[in-house]
Design an enzyme around this catalytic site. Structure first.
Site, PDB file in Angstrom:
ATOM      1  CG  ASP A 101      -2.262   0.483   1.021  1.00  0.00           C
ATOM      2  OD1 ASP A 101      -2.386   1.541   0.385  1.00  0.00           O
ATOM      3  OD2 ASP A 101      -3.217  -0.167   1.457  1.00  0.00           O
TER       4      ASP A 101
ATOM      5  CG  ASP B 249      -4.573   5.647   0.799  1.00  0.00           C
ATOM      6  OD1 ASP B 249      -5.404   4.777   1.090  1.00  0.00           O
ATOM      7  OD2 ASP B 249      -4.567   6.788   1.321  1.00  0.00           O
TER       8      ASP B 249
ATOM      9  CD  GLU C 273      -8.741   4.393  -1.761  1.00  0.00           C
ATOM     10  OE1 GLU C 273      -9.682   4.088  -1.012  1.00  0.00           O
ATOM     11  OE2 GLU C 273      -7.788   5.101  -1.380  1.00  0.00           O
TER      12      GLU C 273
ATOM     13  CG  HIS D 269      -9.016  -1.237   4.388  1.00  0.00           C
ATOM     14  ND1 HIS D 269      -8.766  -1.278   3.032  1.00  0.00           N
ATOM     15  CD2 HIS D 269      -8.610  -0.020   4.802  1.00  0.00           C
ATOM     16  CE1 HIS D 269      -8.238  -0.136   2.649  1.00  0.00           C
ATOM     17  NE2 HIS D 269      -8.127   0.650   3.701  1.00  0.00           N
ATOM     18  CG  ASP D 270     -11.413   2.135   3.324  1.00  0.00           C
ATOM     19  OD1 ASP D 270     -10.983   2.140   4.486  1.00  0.00           O
ATOM     20  OD2 ASP D 270     -10.748   2.525   2.343  1.00  0.00           O
TER      21      ASP D 270
HETATM   22  C1  NOJ Z   1      -8.198   5.288   1.781  1.00  0.00           C
HETATM   23  C2  NOJ Z   1      -7.908   4.109   2.653  1.00  0.00           C
HETATM   24  O1  NOJ Z   1      -8.373   2.955   2.027  1.00  0.00           O
HETATM   25  C3  NOJ Z   1      -8.561   4.384   3.980  1.00  0.00           C
HETATM   26  O2  NOJ Z   1      -8.557   3.280   4.831  1.00  0.00           O
HETATM   27  C4  NOJ Z   1      -7.849   5.554   4.610  1.00  0.00           C
HETATM   28  O3  NOJ Z   1      -8.525   5.897   5.795  1.00  0.00           O
HETATM   29  C5  NOJ Z   1      -7.826   6.749   3.670  1.00  0.00           C
HETATM   30  N1  NOJ Z   1      -7.521   6.419   2.313  1.00  0.00           N
HETATM   31  C6  NOJ Z   1      -6.785   7.726   4.128  1.00  0.00           C
HETATM   32  O4  NOJ Z   1      -5.506   7.213   3.872  1.00  0.00           O
END
Ligand code: NOJ
Length: 568
Positions: free
Chosen positions: A102, A203, A258, A331-332
């Site tokens: 990541d 990210d 992402e 994970h989000d």
């Molecule tokens: C996206 C990540 O997937 C998330 O978990 C994170 O809180 C935010 N970006 C900030 O890095």
């Protein structure tokens, strides 16, 4: 007829995401770690995946569980040491598993030495590593909100200016317009590539280039504009091309961005076929189908017609020009079986397999989030103290204080949508704490581990785990699953998601029932006439192939035929 394919290993791979904090604890401190991952590599091999995406393992004060990095070149103490990392990497490589790191470079932690320096004075050599602005009429420079509640600007007493933080105030945004910042990042990325890692998941990479005018945006329910106002900024493609030349072109990597706020048009640039930027992006439109505008805190159920329209738009939109990533979970996001499926006892297993079929038969690289291959579900969090995620906790207090929601209503939304649903410990077996730790887990274990766990499913031929194994095997066997053209049938049906895949003469028909109602579905002509129609996978074992297919609750079935041959 020979079909020419633009073959790439990263198109043919299945990626497995590990959230290290919740995967496997090897030393009893209640927090997953690198040694724990090494111990479980054989499990991933058994599942059949090719690539592991590791959520951040770098040194971090953990305001946002590692997405706030204070040193990009050392390992978070709770997770182990660099030696543990090297051992894990070589153990993975020994098994033919690749490791994708990541890369969190939109922001650092406020405890990163660059920021510690930057905030000291306006003249500090690191001042320009971050985004500092004067206030406007005694207020923040603009109305942008942080993704984690409140303003995206933090006033700093030391120099009486504001710094930008699109995430928590402990995650100041880096200034990518500063060449020195980019050079440092590329140097650090090269250092990881030299170690032998196999790629990067980037990210919120769509947010790195900000419009220097910082215009106000449209206000949402909490009174701020979305952090996505910063998405796809003026120089983002230029910077990614520069990164490609300075770093990525040196190795044969898998790169996935992402891309918060990405549109189809932008994705065609990020993930363009000529590989000038990234291999693929994570888009969010299908995650927003059950949101209420910019507000994700609802318990609105998806409208399948909308979900199909969005996914089809991406399948068709990137066809031939770019490449899709496929995901229901990370994970989000909450657990997919609780969100798009049905986690009641009667339908949990069927709907978990149905969702897997629907996703894994599409065109793109599939991502499995840890526990998804077991059909892990949302957790029964009881009260706000049970949550650990700053996004959930901040939103709870902010929206209650502003009177947007009542307490019970907000808790209901958190139970449905909180990121913590995905972060409960991996359920290895039915022993104490699901076999995750001998200590006190950092977040509650989902009590359903007694029935939903890896050990039980690995021993059972008709488990969700075995079904995922089969889906992965099929992908390796049939190029049509990777490369075939996607076409949607029945766009207006509220319960059935039906599509075909076509490669040369070969066709697949994928039928997925997103409801508990039994339906019939007449086979399309090419399939009805085919003499060589076979079922390649399905989640009911006793499925009859008929002209009028009977599709039961949450049934999924994939039929294969050689369409043109059958017309001859
Ligand atoms: C996206 C990540 O997937 C998330 O978990 C994170 O809180 C935010 N970006 C900030 O890095």
């Amino acid at each position: 007829m020979e079909v020419k394919l633009d073959r790439k290993w990263w198109k043919e791979s299945v990626v497995y995401q590990i959230y290290p904090r919740s995967f496997k604890d090897s030393n009893g401190d209640g927090i997953g770690d690198l040694k724990g991952i090494t111990q479980k590599l054989d499990y991933l091999k058994e599942l059949g995946v090719d690539v592991i995406w590791l959520s951040p393992v770098y040194q971090s004060p953990n305001d946002d569980n590692g997405y706030d990095i204070s040193d990009y070149q050392s390992i978070m103490k709770e997770f182990g040491t660099m030696k543990d990392f090297d051992e894990m990497l070589s153990a993975a490589h020994d098994r033919g598993l690749k490791i994708v790191m990541d890369l969190v470079v939109n922001h650092t932690s406020d405890e990163h030495p660059w920021f510690v320096e930057s905030r000291k004075s306006k003249e500090n050599p690191y001042r320009d590593y971050y985004i500092w602005r004067e206030g406007k009429n005694g207020k923040e420079p603009n109305n942008w909100g942080s993704c984690f509640s409140g303003s995206a600007w933090m006033y700093d007493e030391e120099t009486k200016m504001y710094y930008l933080h699109l995430f928590s105030k402990k995650q100041p945004d880096l200034n990518w317009d500063n060449k020195a910042v980019r050079t440092e990042i590329y140097r650090m990325m090269n250092w990881w590539l030299d170690k032998g890692i196999d790629g990067f998941r980037m990210d919120v990479i769509s947010l790195i280039s900000k419009n220097s005018e910082f215009p106000d945006g449209e206000e949402g329910v909490n009174g701020y504009a979305s952090f996505n106002e910063a998405a796809n900024g003026p120089h983002v493609h230029e910077y990614l091309q520069e990164m490609r030349q300075n770093v990525l072109d040196r190795a044969d990597t898998l790169t996935v961005g992402e891309c918060s706020g990405v549109t189809l048009e932008e994705a065609m640039k990020y993930a363009r076929k000529d590989e000038k930027e990234l291999n693929m992006v994570f888009q969010f439109e299908h995650m927003d189908v059950d949101a209420d505008g910019n507000n994700k805190w609802t318990d609105k159920k998806i409208d399948l017609r909308e979900l199909k329209a969005v996914l089809t738009k991406w399948q068709k939109g990137l066809e031939e020009t770019a490449w899709n990533s496929l995901y229901w979970e990370n994970h989000d996001q909450p657990r997919s079986v609780s969100r798009y499926g049905n986690d009641s006892e009667a339908y949990w297993e069927l709907s978990a397999k149905m969702l897997a079929t629907c996703l894994h038969m599409m065109q793109g690289t599939p991502y499995i989030y840890q526990g998804e291959e077991l059909g892990m579900t949302n957790a029964p969090f009881d009260k706000i103290e049970d949550f650990r995620d700053l996004d959930s906790v901040n939103a709870y207090y902010e929206l209650l204080e502003k009177g947007v929601f009542e307490k019970e209503q907000m808790l209901k939304y958190l139970r449905y949508k909180s990121r913590d649903n995905a972060r409960t410990p991996f359920q290895w077996d039915n022993s104490k704490n699901a076999g995750f730790t001998d200590g006190e887990p950092w977040i509650m274990v989902n009590p359903n581990y007694k029935t939903i766990n890896a050990k039980e499913q690995m021993e059972r031929k008709d488990s969700v785990f075995s079904y995922y194994q089969e889906l992965i095997r099929l992908r390796k066997k049939h190029p049509i699953i990777v490369y075939g053209r996607y076409d949607l049938l029945l766009p207006e049906d509220r319960e059935l998601y039906v599509y075909t895949r076509t490669l040369g003469r070969e066709q697949l028909l994928v039928i997925c029932n997103f409801s508990c109602n039994e339906r019939t579905f007449p086979l399309p002509e090419a399939f009805a006439k085919a003499s060589d129609l076979v079922k390649i996978i399905g989640n009911y074992c006793d499925c009859a192939i008929e002209q009028n297919m009977r599709i039961r609750a949450y049934e999924a079935i994939v039929l294969q035929c050689n369409a043109s041959a059958s017309d001859e």
